[in-house]
Design a protein around this motif. Structure first.
Motif, PDB file in Angstrom:
ATOM      1  N   ALA A   1     -31.927  40.278 -13.919  1.00 27.97           N
ATOM      2  CA  ALA A   1     -31.051  40.363 -12.754  1.00 27.97           C
ATOM      3  C   ALA A   1     -31.839  40.778 -11.523  1.00 27.97           C
ATOM      4  O   ALA A   1     -31.632  40.256 -10.437  1.00 27.97           O
ATOM      5  N   ALA A   2     -32.772  41.720 -11.756  1.00 25.40           N
ATOM      6  CA  ALA A   2     -33.550  42.214 -10.631  1.00 25.40           C
ATOM      7  C   ALA A   2     -34.340  41.082  -9.994  1.00 25.40           C
ATOM      8  O   ALA A   2     -34.436  40.987  -8.778  1.00 25.40           O
ATOM      9  N   GLN A   3     -34.905  40.215 -10.839  1.00 24.63           N
ATOM     10  CA  GLN A   3     -35.669  39.101 -10.289  1.00 24.63           C
ATOM     11  C   GLN A   3     -34.798  38.219  -9.411  1.00 24.63           C
ATOM     12  O   GLN A   3     -35.255  37.642  -8.438  1.00 24.63           O
ATOM     13  N   GLU A   4     -33.542  38.131  -9.790  1.00 23.59           N
ATOM     14  CA  GLU A   4     -32.661  37.227  -9.066  1.00 23.59           C
ATOM     15  C   GLU A   4     -32.146  37.819  -7.754  1.00 23.59           C
ATOM     16  O   GLU A   4     -32.021  37.140  -6.758  1.00 23.59           O
ATOM     17  N   ARG A   5     -31.823  39.133  -7.789  1.00 24.80           N
ATOM     18  CA  ARG A   5     -31.034  39.625  -6.677  1.00 24.80           C
ATOM     19  C   ARG A   5     -31.548  40.925  -6.067  1.00 24.80           C
ATOM     20  O   ARG A   5     -30.868  41.541  -5.277  1.00 24.80           O
ATOM     21  N   VAL A   6     -32.714  41.392  -6.465  1.00 28.65           N
ATOM     22  CA  VAL A   6     -33.113  42.717  -6.011  1.00 28.65           C
ATOM     23  C   VAL A   6     -33.416  42.707  -4.510  1.00 28.65           C
ATOM     24  O   VAL A   6     -34.093  41.826  -4.012  1.00 28.65           O
ATOM     25  N   PRO A   7     -32.814  43.652  -3.798  1.00 29.59           N
ATOM     26  CA  PRO A   7     -33.057  43.695  -2.368  1.00 29.59           C
ATOM     27  C   PRO A   7     -34.420  44.301  -2.037  1.00 29.59           C
ATOM     28  O   PRO A   7     -34.999  45.024  -2.841  1.00 29.59           O
ATOM     29  N   GLN A   8     -34.921  43.993  -0.878  1.00 24.54           N
ATOM     30  CA  GLN A   8     -36.202  44.493  -0.413  1.00 24.54           C
ATOM     31  C   GLN A   8     -35.980  45.585   0.637  1.00 24.54           C
ATOM     32  O   GLN A   8     -34.940  45.629   1.286  1.00 24.54           O
ATOM     33  N   PRO A   9     -36.991  46.476   0.824  1.00 27.81           N
ATOM     34  CA  PRO A   9     -36.841  47.534   1.830  1.00 27.81           C
ATOM     35  C   PRO A   9     -36.539  46.977   3.225  1.00 27.81           C
ATOM     36  O   PRO A   9     -35.823  47.592   4.009  1.00 27.81           O
ATOM     37  N   SER A  10     -37.070  45.803   3.511  1.00 27.11           N
ATOM     38  CA  SER A  10     -36.853  45.220   4.840  1.00 27.11           C
ATOM     39  C   SER A  10     -35.419  44.745   5.037  1.00 27.11           C
ATOM     40  O   SER A  10     -35.039  44.361   6.144  1.00 27.11           O
ATOM     41  N   ASP A  11     -34.641  44.765   3.960  1.00 28.34           N
ATOM     42  CA  ASP A  11     -33.253  44.299   4.070  1.00 28.34           C
ATOM     43  C   ASP A  11     -32.373  45.277   4.843  1.00 28.34           C
ATOM     44  O   ASP A  11     -31.235  44.954   5.182  1.00 28.34           O
ATOM     45  N   GLY A  12     -32.877  46.485   5.080  1.00 25.54           N
ATOM     46  CA  GLY A  12     -32.094  47.466   5.848  1.00 25.54           C
ATOM     47  C   GLY A  12     -30.939  48.002   5.031  1.00 25.54           C
ATOM     48  O   GLY A  12     -31.065  48.253   3.827  1.00 25.54           O
ATOM     49  N   GLU A  13     -29.806  48.164   5.692  1.00 23.27           N
ATOM     50  CA  GLU A  13     -28.637  48.761   5.042  1.00 23.27           C
ATOM     51  C   GLU A  13     -28.089  47.816   3.972  1.00 23.27           C
ATOM     52  O   GLU A  13     -27.732  46.681   4.261  1.00 23.27           O
ATOM     53  N   LEU A  14     -28.040  48.344   2.758  1.00 29.70           N
ATOM     54  CA  LEU A  14     -27.565  47.528   1.638  1.00 29.70           C
ATOM     55  C   LEU A  14     -26.114  47.871   1.305  1.00 29.70           C
ATOM     56  O   LEU A  14     -25.710  49.021   1.412  1.00 29.70           O
ATOM     57  N   ALA A  15     -25.401  46.878   0.880  1.00 25.48           N
ATOM     58  CA  ALA A  15     -24.022  47.092   0.434  1.00 25.48           C
ATOM     59  C   ALA A  15     -23.844  46.438  -0.925  1.00 25.48           C
ATOM     60  O   ALA A  15     -24.629  45.567  -1.321  1.00 25.48           O
ATOM     61  N   THR A  16     -22.825  46.882  -1.627  1.00 30.88           N
ATOM     62  CA  THR A  16     -22.501  46.254  -2.900  1.00 30.88           C
ATOM     63  C   THR A  16     -21.130  45.595  -2.801  1.00 30.88           C
ATOM     64  O   THR A  16     -20.234  46.103  -2.129  1.00 30.88           O
ATOM     65  N   LEU A  17     -21.011  44.483  -3.468  1.00 30.74           N
ATOM     66  CA  LEU A  17     -19.742  43.764  -3.545  1.00 30.74           C
ATOM     67  C   LEU A  17     -19.251  43.852  -4.982  1.00 30.74           C
ATOM     68  O   LEU A  17     -19.998  43.567  -5.920  1.00 30.74           O
ATOM     69  N   LEU A  18     -18.019  44.301  -5.154  1.00 28.17           N
ATOM     70  CA  LEU A  18     -17.431  44.383  -6.497  1.00 28.17           C
ATOM     71  C   LEU A  18     -16.280  43.395  -6.595  1.00 28.17           C
ATOM     72  O   LEU A  18     -15.250  43.562  -5.923  1.00 28.17           O
ATOM     73  N   ASP A  19     -16.489  42.400  -7.405  1.00 26.27           N
ATOM     74  CA  ASP A  19     -15.465  41.371  -7.608  1.00 26.27           C
ATOM     75  C   ASP A  19     -14.551  41.830  -8.747  1.00 26.27           C
ATOM     76  O   ASP A  19     -14.891  41.701  -9.931  1.00 26.27           O
ATOM     77  N   LEU A  20     -13.406  42.381  -8.374  1.00 26.75           N
ATOM     78  CA  LEU A  20     -12.510  42.956  -9.385  1.00 26.75           C
ATOM     79  C   LEU A  20     -11.881  41.893 -10.287  1.00 26.75           C
ATOM     80  O   LEU A  20     -11.340  42.224 -11.346  1.00 26.75           O
ATOM     81  N   SER A  21     -11.953  40.638  -9.886  1.00 25.80           N
ATOM     82  CA  SER A  21     -11.402  39.585 -10.748  1.00 25.80           C
ATOM     83  C   SER A  21     -12.295  39.362 -11.960  1.00 25.80           C
ATOM     84  O   SER A  21     -11.906  38.728 -12.934  1.00 25.80           O
ATOM     85  N   LYS A  22     -13.527  39.901 -11.898  1.00 25.10           N
ATOM     86  CA  LYS A  22     -14.465  39.692 -13.013  1.00 25.10           C
ATOM     87  C   LYS A  22     -14.492  40.844 -13.998  1.00 25.10           C
ATOM     88  O   LYS A  22     -14.870  40.663 -15.156  1.00 25.10           O
TER      89      LYS A  22
END
Lengths: 340, 153
Positions: A34-55
């Protein structure tokens, strides 16, 4: 996820297995994949998480992974606790004998699942909601901590530093969701005036900062078999959340709450329904709409800029400029008529 | 107060602002409820962290106004007629530190402002330490009957 209405979908992992590459994929730890696919980088700045409650199927993998990932940070209190003064008001909070409790937030459980059954538009839904710190964009817990023990980082994480926290629980009081939880018998207060000030250390989700620092995903995200959570730059996550809500004709929570948070939920049913149905109480946060609790301070900050300008202007206009004659001094001016 | 050559209302406004800031500053710590201060009739608001926080801002605004006014007078005229006492100079320096660290706190609390946590901790503890030092120096000045910052030489 909806009980009667569960949509047929394919998770990322299921898709790989179906294609027959799952075997190869399983050679790589799931988190790393998963990390390879979606891991954010420090340059991405402010990170947020999205929680899809339908899943979310409420399997609890995220809760277990959270505990495992953060076990080294959990408190090991010294007992007996110091005698508190006044005893009627300063009561120790001890969760060390209830470490396995996972039905609410505790110093040993920074993520838990709320389950609600609601009926919306004639259909029954069974929704599971992973709850933890919302990581506000302008967090009152950090802004109002008198010791600087809670701080927001540039990557959007709000952390409580256990070395500095006195356990006064002000952060829990000012948090709109009352997220941080106290454990007595640990922390700086023991070395200062343990009977008179402080009462332990406050604990909450720090979004597995130690993993993010290494370029890995927070444990609750990487372990999820249904890919409920996505993490990324806030602007991208906001766009994804809006697109997802639009696609499922659903609803968003966390985008505007408390002026904006870095935890954004998308649900197929309205959040006021979820809030009504959810089990609320100590360590069990609500899901109601939340106004920006720091809004007044933001407005008053403008006045702190205006005040010295007004003072300078008043000074040039001569307000209170005349000095008084002091008996025995060589001063010549007379008293100011403004003196009351 | 009789020894102060500057207008009494400025002195009173300054002392009021400083006292109110010290009180609301203390209440930033979770003391009011624990020590029954909020039980005292008329002081229930001290247990409301948001009210106390906003009041701290308002008194800081008042202080900034008074200080800016005095600075203008000092630079334009008063410095030719007055001299800062040693304790007065000490308190001016401490006050400067309190104002700078306080303004940085206000800046830090703005939306879209994220400072390095080490800087935040430094700001917090400098502000807290200077408050305590100011209290000590002000008490010393009071005991020595040198509470006026400046006198006519």
């Amino acid at each position: 996820m909806t009980k009667k209405n569960r949509k047929v979908g394919v998770s990322r992992r299921g898709f790989l297995k179906t294609l027959g590459v799952g075997g190869a994929g399983m050679l790589i730890p799931s988190g790393a994949l998963a990390a390879q696919e979606r891991v954010p980088q420090p340059s991405d700045g402010e990170l947020a998480t999205l929680l899809d409650l339908s899943k979310c199927i409420g399997c609890g993998e995220c809760v277990s992974a959270c505990r495992e990932s953060n076990a080294a940070k959990f408190p090991e209190p010294k007992k007996p606790f110091p005698e508190m003064i006044p005893a009627s008001r300063a009561k120790p909070e001890d969760w060390s004998d209830k470490r396995d409790l996972d039905g609410r937030l505790t110093p040993y459980n920074w993520l838990f699942l709320q389950n609600v059954e609601v009926v919306y538009k004639g259909e029954e839904y069974d929704i599971n909601i992973p709850r933890r710190c919302m990581h506000c964009q302008n967090p009152p817990c950090a802004n109002m901590c008198p010791f600087g023990a809670a701080n927001k980082h540039e990557n959007g994480i709000t952390r409580i530093y256990d070395e500095l926290c006195m356990g006064g629980a002000k952060c829990r009081n000012v948090c709109p969701w009352h997220i941080p939880q106290r454990q007595s018998g640990v922390g700086l207060y023991l070395d200062l005036m343990p009977s008179l000030a402080g009462n332990g250390v406050m604990y909450k989700c720090d979004r597995c900062y130690q993993l993010l620092d290494k370029g890995e995903l927070p444990a609750c995200i990487s372990v999820c078999p249904e890919d409920v959570q996505t993490i990324g730059p806030r602007h991208e996550i906001v766009a994804q959340a809006k697109a997802l809500a639009n696609k499922m004709n659903g609803f968003i929570y966390g985008l505007e709450e408390n002026g904006g948070t870095n935890t954004i939920y998308v649900s197929p049913v309205p959040f006021d329904l979820l809030n009504k149905a959810v089990d609320k109480g100590k360590g069990k946060p609500h899901m109601k709409q939340v106004a920006d609790v720091m809004a007044d301070e933001t407005n008053l900050a403008t006045a702190t800029l205006i005040a010295p300008v007004a003072g300078i202007a008043a000074g040039f206009l001569g307000l209170g400029a005349k000095l008084m004659k002091i008996a025995g001094s060589s001063g010549e001016s007379k008293g100011d008529s403004d003196e009351s | 107060m009789k020894a102060r050559p500057y207008p009494g209302w400025i002195t009173r406004l300054f002392i009021f602002a400083m006292t109110a800031l010290a009180a609301t500053g203390m209440m930033q710590m979770p003391l009011a409820k624990r020590y029954f201060i909020s039980e005292i009739p008329g002081l229930s608001w001290t247990a409301d962290f948001f009210i106390v926080h906003k009041l701290h801002y308002i008194f800081a605004i008042l202080l900034l106004f008074v200080v800016a006014l005095v600075v203008v007078h000092w630079l334009r005229d008063w410095r030719k007629q007055l001299a800062l006492s040693t304790l007065g100079r000490t308190r001016v320096i401490i006050l400067g530190g309190l104002i700078i660290s306080g303004c940085l706190r206000v800046f830090r609390n703005l939306p879209n402002v994220t400072l390095n946590p080490d800087i935040v901790v430094t700001i917090e503890w400098v502000h807290l330490a200077l408050t305590m030092v100011m209290g000590g120096v002000a008490l010393a000045a009071l005991i020595r009957k040198q509470s006026a910052y400046a006198r006519k030489p």
